[in-house]
Write a protein that holds these residues in place. Structure first.
Motif, PDB file in Angstrom:
ATOM      1  N   ASP A 121       3.630  -0.569  14.325  1.00 16.47           N
ATOM      2  CA  ASP A 121       2.663   0.529  14.270  1.00 16.47           C
ATOM      3  C   ASP A 121       2.452   1.032  12.853  1.00 16.47           C
ATOM      4  OD1 ASP A 121       5.304   1.609  14.321  1.00 16.47           O
ATOM      5  OD2 ASP A 121       4.495   3.552  14.916  1.00 16.47           O
ATOM      6  N   LEU A 122       3.503   0.976  12.021  1.00 15.93           N
ATOM      7  CA  LEU A 122       3.348   1.378  10.625  1.00 15.93           C
ATOM      8  C   LEU A 122       2.632   0.286   9.825  1.00 15.93           C
ATOM      9  CD1 LEU A 122       3.768   3.503   8.521  1.00 15.93           C
ATOM     10  CD2 LEU A 122       6.111   2.684   8.184  1.00 15.93           C
ATOM     11  N   VAL A 123       2.892  -0.981  10.161  1.00 17.59           N
ATOM     12  CA  VAL A 123       2.144  -2.080   9.540  1.00 17.59           C
ATOM     13  C   VAL A 123       0.656  -1.912   9.820  1.00 17.59           C
ATOM     14  CG1 VAL A 123       1.733  -4.579   9.573  1.00 17.59           C
ATOM     15  CG2 VAL A 123       4.080  -3.695   9.630  1.00 17.59           C
ATOM     16  N   ARG A 124       0.319  -1.543  11.061  1.00 16.82           N
ATOM     17  CA  ARG A 124      -1.082  -1.378  11.418  1.00 16.82           C
ATOM     18  C   ARG A 124      -1.708  -0.217  10.646  1.00 16.82           C
ATOM     19  NH1 ARG A 124      -4.715   1.014  15.100  1.00 16.82           N
ATOM     20  NH2 ARG A 124      -6.258  -0.486  15.887  1.00 16.82           N
ATOM     21  N   LEU A 125      -1.010   0.916  10.554  1.00 15.60           N
ATOM     22  CA  LEU A 125      -1.524   2.066   9.814  1.00 15.60           C
ATOM     23  C   LEU A 125      -1.726   1.701   8.350  1.00 15.60           C
ATOM     24  CD1 LEU A 125      -2.263   5.076   9.578  1.00 15.60           C
ATOM     25  CD2 LEU A 125       0.200   5.543   9.263  1.00 15.60           C
ATOM     26  N   ARG A 126      -0.740   1.083   7.768  1.00 15.40           N
ATOM     27  CA  ARG A 126      -0.833   0.645   6.371  1.00 15.40           C
ATOM     28  C   ARG A 126      -2.035  -0.265   6.151  1.00 15.40           C
ATOM     29  NH1 ARG A 126       3.516  -3.740   5.441  1.00 15.40           N
ATOM     30  NH2 ARG A 126       1.832  -5.030   6.234  1.00 15.40           N
ATOM     31  N   LEU A 160      -6.422   8.804  10.201  1.00 16.92           N
ATOM     32  CA  LEU A 160      -5.463   7.883   9.583  1.00 16.92           C
ATOM     33  C   LEU A 160      -4.692   8.579   8.471  1.00 16.92           C
ATOM     34  CD1 LEU A 160      -7.630   4.630   9.302  1.00 16.92           C
ATOM     35  CD2 LEU A 160      -5.894   5.157  11.029  1.00 16.92           C
ATOM     36  N   LEU A 161      -5.385   9.326   7.642  1.00 18.78           N
ATOM     37  CA  LEU A 161      -4.723  10.036   6.551  1.00 18.78           C
ATOM     38  C   LEU A 161      -3.763  11.094   7.093  1.00 18.78           C
ATOM     39  CD1 LEU A 161      -7.778  10.441   4.154  1.00 18.78           C
ATOM     40  CD2 LEU A 161      -5.767   8.994   3.782  1.00 18.78           C
ATOM     41  N   ALA A 162      -4.154  11.758   8.152  1.00 21.05           N
ATOM     42  CA  ALA A 162      -3.272  12.766   8.746  1.00 21.05           C
ATOM     43  C   ALA A 162      -2.001  12.124   9.296  1.00 21.05           C
ATOM     44  CB  ALA A 162      -4.016  13.517   9.849  1.00 21.05           C
ATOM     45  N   GLU A 163      -2.155  10.964   9.921  1.00 19.74           N
ATOM     46  CA  GLU A 163      -0.974  10.269  10.452  1.00 19.74           C
ATOM     47  C   GLU A 163      -0.034   9.859   9.332  1.00 19.74           C
ATOM     48  OE1 GLU A 163       0.287   6.312  13.061  1.00 19.74           O
ATOM     49  OE2 GLU A 163      -1.838   6.861  12.893  1.00 19.74           O
ATOM     50  N   VAL A 223      -1.564  -6.616  11.473  1.00 18.66           N
ATOM     51  CA  VAL A 223      -2.521  -6.773  10.369  1.00 18.66           C
ATOM     52  C   VAL A 223      -3.847  -7.289  10.907  1.00 18.66           C
ATOM     53  CG1 VAL A 223      -2.977  -7.852   8.150  1.00 18.66           C
ATOM     54  CG2 VAL A 223      -0.625  -7.218   8.760  1.00 18.66           C
ATOM     55  N   PHE A 224      -3.801  -8.334  11.734  1.00 13.54           N
ATOM     56  CA  PHE A 224      -5.033  -8.875  12.315  1.00 13.54           C
ATOM     57  C   PHE A 224      -5.764  -7.808  13.132  1.00 13.54           C
ATOM     58  CE2 PHE A 224      -3.506 -13.004  11.079  1.00 13.54           C
ATOM     59  CZ  PHE A 224      -4.635 -13.822  11.043  1.00 13.54           C
ATOM     60  N   ASP A 225      -5.019  -7.038  13.917  1.00 14.46           N
ATOM     61  CA  ASP A 225      -5.639  -5.993  14.743  1.00 14.46           C
ATOM     62  C   ASP A 225      -6.327  -4.938  13.874  1.00 14.46           C
ATOM     63  OD1 ASP A 225      -4.720  -7.264  17.002  1.00 14.46           O
ATOM     64  OD2 ASP A 225      -3.043  -5.894  17.344  1.00 14.46           O
ATOM     65  N   TYR A 283       0.811  -1.216   0.000  1.00 15.60           N
ATOM     66  CA  TYR A 283       0.000   0.000   0.000  1.00 15.60           C
ATOM     67  C   TYR A 283       0.849   1.272   0.000  1.00 15.60           C
ATOM     68  CZ  TYR A 283      -4.090   2.920   0.846  1.00 15.60           C
ATOM     69  OH  TYR A 283      -5.088   3.854   0.716  1.00 15.60           O
ATOM     70  N   LEU A 284       1.963   1.245   0.693  1.00 19.62           N
ATOM     71  CA  LEU A 284       2.804   2.439   0.809  1.00 19.62           C
ATOM     72  C   LEU A 284       3.591   2.717  -0.467  1.00 19.62           C
ATOM     73  CD1 LEU A 284       4.109   1.956   4.455  1.00 19.62           C
ATOM     74  CD2 LEU A 284       2.184   3.364   3.670  1.00 19.62           C
ATOM     75  N   ALA A 285       3.554   1.797  -1.428  1.00 17.87           N
ATOM     76  CA  ALA A 285       4.255   1.995  -2.699  1.00 17.87           C
ATOM     77  C   ALA A 285       3.288   2.245  -3.846  1.00 17.87           C
ATOM     78  CB  ALA A 285       5.135   0.779  -3.014  1.00 17.87           C
ATOM     79  N   LYS A 286       2.047   2.616  -3.530  1.00 15.53           N
ATOM     80  CA  LYS A 286       1.067   2.927  -4.570  1.00 15.53           C
ATOM     81  C   LYS A 286       1.577   4.089  -5.426  1.00 15.53           C
ATOM     82  CE  LYS A 286      -3.249   3.377  -3.176  1.00 15.53           C
ATOM     83  NZ  LYS A 286      -4.461   4.061  -2.615  1.00 15.53           N
TER      84      LYS A 286
END
Length: 508
Positions: free
Chosen positions: A100-105, A451-454, A139-141, A70-73
């Motif tokens: 924490d970045l995996v969760r945001l992604r 989420l977008l702001a983060e 990811v599960f969370d 997702y982060l390489a879109k």
């Protein structure tokens, strides 16, 4: 308290009406479809939704995707898969992504997915340089929070990447090749132990809405004992075993060079095909391969948008259908298709195969494409008893469209308009397990703006790291470019760039 949708136009995808819209009411209790028919039970305590000017259909199943991209879109273009992977799946230099970045992604990926009508994800999650439980937990969370249904993998490659394609290693500097081959890799036993623990760890997560699946990357990227062991473990847990197979012509050449046969036949010989197996892509399959997949009841996830973006070829849609192979539809990752939105994939699948031959009677029908986006994907995910159609006893995973929009104006054949005219703009509600996760186009379970702001705050650091890793991996580009061109020139007996069989030379 029950929810009743009254007098809507409904595409059930059941055996009786399929994709033909019919006027129906639906009663939902305890997350399940309790009744569906011309009329249903009504009680004073029910929440009643007016279905007039509404189209209701099963939620879409994204049968192959990679949330971790997702982060390489929007970072890459005009690169065939083997060259694109050098940067999006870097061989050298990648640092582990913090949980924490995996969760945001994952949250952002799930939000964009459900807003487009995807209620089930088959998420083939890979982390570089390797995956741990803290990352997988994230990811599960995230998916638990959003409310999406998902199969979530531990993706594994346990062969040095330069040794997963033919020819390239001989053109690399020896010190580079040695550096790659000296990097630690999981053994088959270590991956299977990790997966066994994952099945225990996530059993019953979110009431069974979230499940672990096995994902050996591909037959050329994993050892035979890992492939066979993953197949056996998937059968033991009635889980999906998700494998990339014959995505590119290079992979067709790889099968011949590594095993003296096709990759499908190699999987058959080592005991790595079963009814729990889904092959992602399956473009360069021979007729014999397709017959084998049908014999073993293997599913194929078709990814037309990604396959077009990477120039991988055109999957043999009609040949799979004629053989009885179940097809699902996938977006693939956001770095190769640049979207997790399945409506774009549905339209592409319906259109793409109309140019593979003049026999218009063999072109995809709207029913076939919608079936792949719903029941086919559910079958590939081993979720078909619960989702994929609107039937009594199944989970209430459904979409509600506004028929008064321009996409459905004039109101003609709603099934065709859903495939060809609607892009998600008419979607008003998304329900997963009886819970409204999208209302009036907004996700109800998370604060999307926050989420977008983060992400905006963290993006400069993320992109700087991506730039650094890409620079380090340019060392492989020349060798892989030579390998790609060498494979492109070879005859593998099928010609999937146009979808037509390869011409046979006289006397052969």
């Amino acid at each position: 308290m029950a929810i009743v949708i009254r007098d809507a136009e409904v595409i059930t995808m059941d055996a009786a009406t399929g994709s033909t819209p019919v006027t129906r009411s639906i009663r939902i209790e305890d997350g399940l479809i309790a009744e569906i028919g011309a009329s249903v039970t009504l009680r004073d305590t029910d929440t009643v939704l007016n279905g007039r000017d509404r189209l209701v259909c099963p939620g879409f199943v994204n049968a192959h995707t990679h949330s971790w991209e997702y982060l390489a879109k929007g970072r890459y273009d005009n690169l065939p898969l083997e060259l694109w992977m050098l940067y999006s799946y870097p061989i050298l230099g990648a640092a582990p992504l913090p949980p924490d970045l995996v969760r945001l992604r994952s949250l952002l990926f799930a939000v964009e997915s459900v807003r487009s009508g995807v209620t089930t994800l088959v998420d083939d999650v890979l982390e570089t340089p390797s995956q741990d439980f803290a990352q997988l937990d994230a990811v599960f969370d995230a998916y638990d929070t959003v409310g999406v249904r998902a199969n979530i993998s531990g993706h594994v490659i346990n062969r040095p990447f330069i040794d997963t394609v033919p020819y390239a290693a001989q053109w690399l500097p020896s010190e580079v090749a040695e550096r790659v081959r000296s990097a630690p890799l999981l053994s088959a036993g270590e991956y299977l132990d990790f997966s066994a623990e994952a099945f225990r760890r996530y059993a019953g997560r979110a009431g069974g809405r979230l499940r672990y699946m096995l994902a050996p990357s591909g037959p050329q990227r994993c050892t035979d004992d890992l492939l066979a062991g993953a197949t056996e473990l998937a059968l033991e847990h009635d889980a999906e075993c998700h494998i990339h197979v014959l995505e590119t012509k290079t992979q067709a050449v790889t099968g011949r060079e590594f095993y003296g046969t096709t990759l499908v036949e190699h999987l058959r010989r080592i005991g790595a095909l079963s009814a729990n197996t889904t092959l992602a892509h399956g473009i360069w399959a021979t007729d014999a391969d397709i017959d084998t997949l049908a014999e073993y009841d293997v599913c194929v996830s078709h990814n037309p948008v990604s396959n077009l973006k990477l120039g991988s070829g055109i999957a043999p849609w009609r040949r799979y259908h004629d053989a009885g192979v179940t097809l699902g539809l996938g977006s693939d990752g956001c770095s190769s298709s640049d979207t997790p939105r399945l409506p774009e994939v549905i339209k592409a699948a319906a259109l793409l195969h109309k140019v593979t031959g003049p026999g218009h009677e063999t072109w995809p029908t709207a029913d076939e494409v919608l079936r792949a986006a719903t029941l086919g994907g559910a079958r590939s995910a081993r979720l078909h008893p619960d989702v994929g159609s609107l039937e009594v006893g199944k989970k209430a995973d459904l979409l509600v469209y506004d028929l008064s929009t321009l996409a459905f104006t004039p109101r003609n054949r709603l099934d065709l308009q859903l495939v060809y005219s609607e892009n998600g703009s008419s979607l008003r509600q998304v329900m997963i397990g009886g819970e409204l996760v999208v209302e009036d186009g907004r996700v109800t379970t998370v604060d999307e703006d926050a989420l977008l702001a983060e992400l905006r705050e963290r993006l400069p650091g993320i992109q700087a790291e991506q730039d650094r890793v890409e620079r380090e991996n340019t060392v492989f580009h020349e060798a892989f470019e030579r390998m790609y061109r060498a494979c492109a020139a070879e005859d593998v007996g099928v010609h999937r760039w146009s979808g037509e069989p390869a011409p046979v030379a006289p006397g052969m």
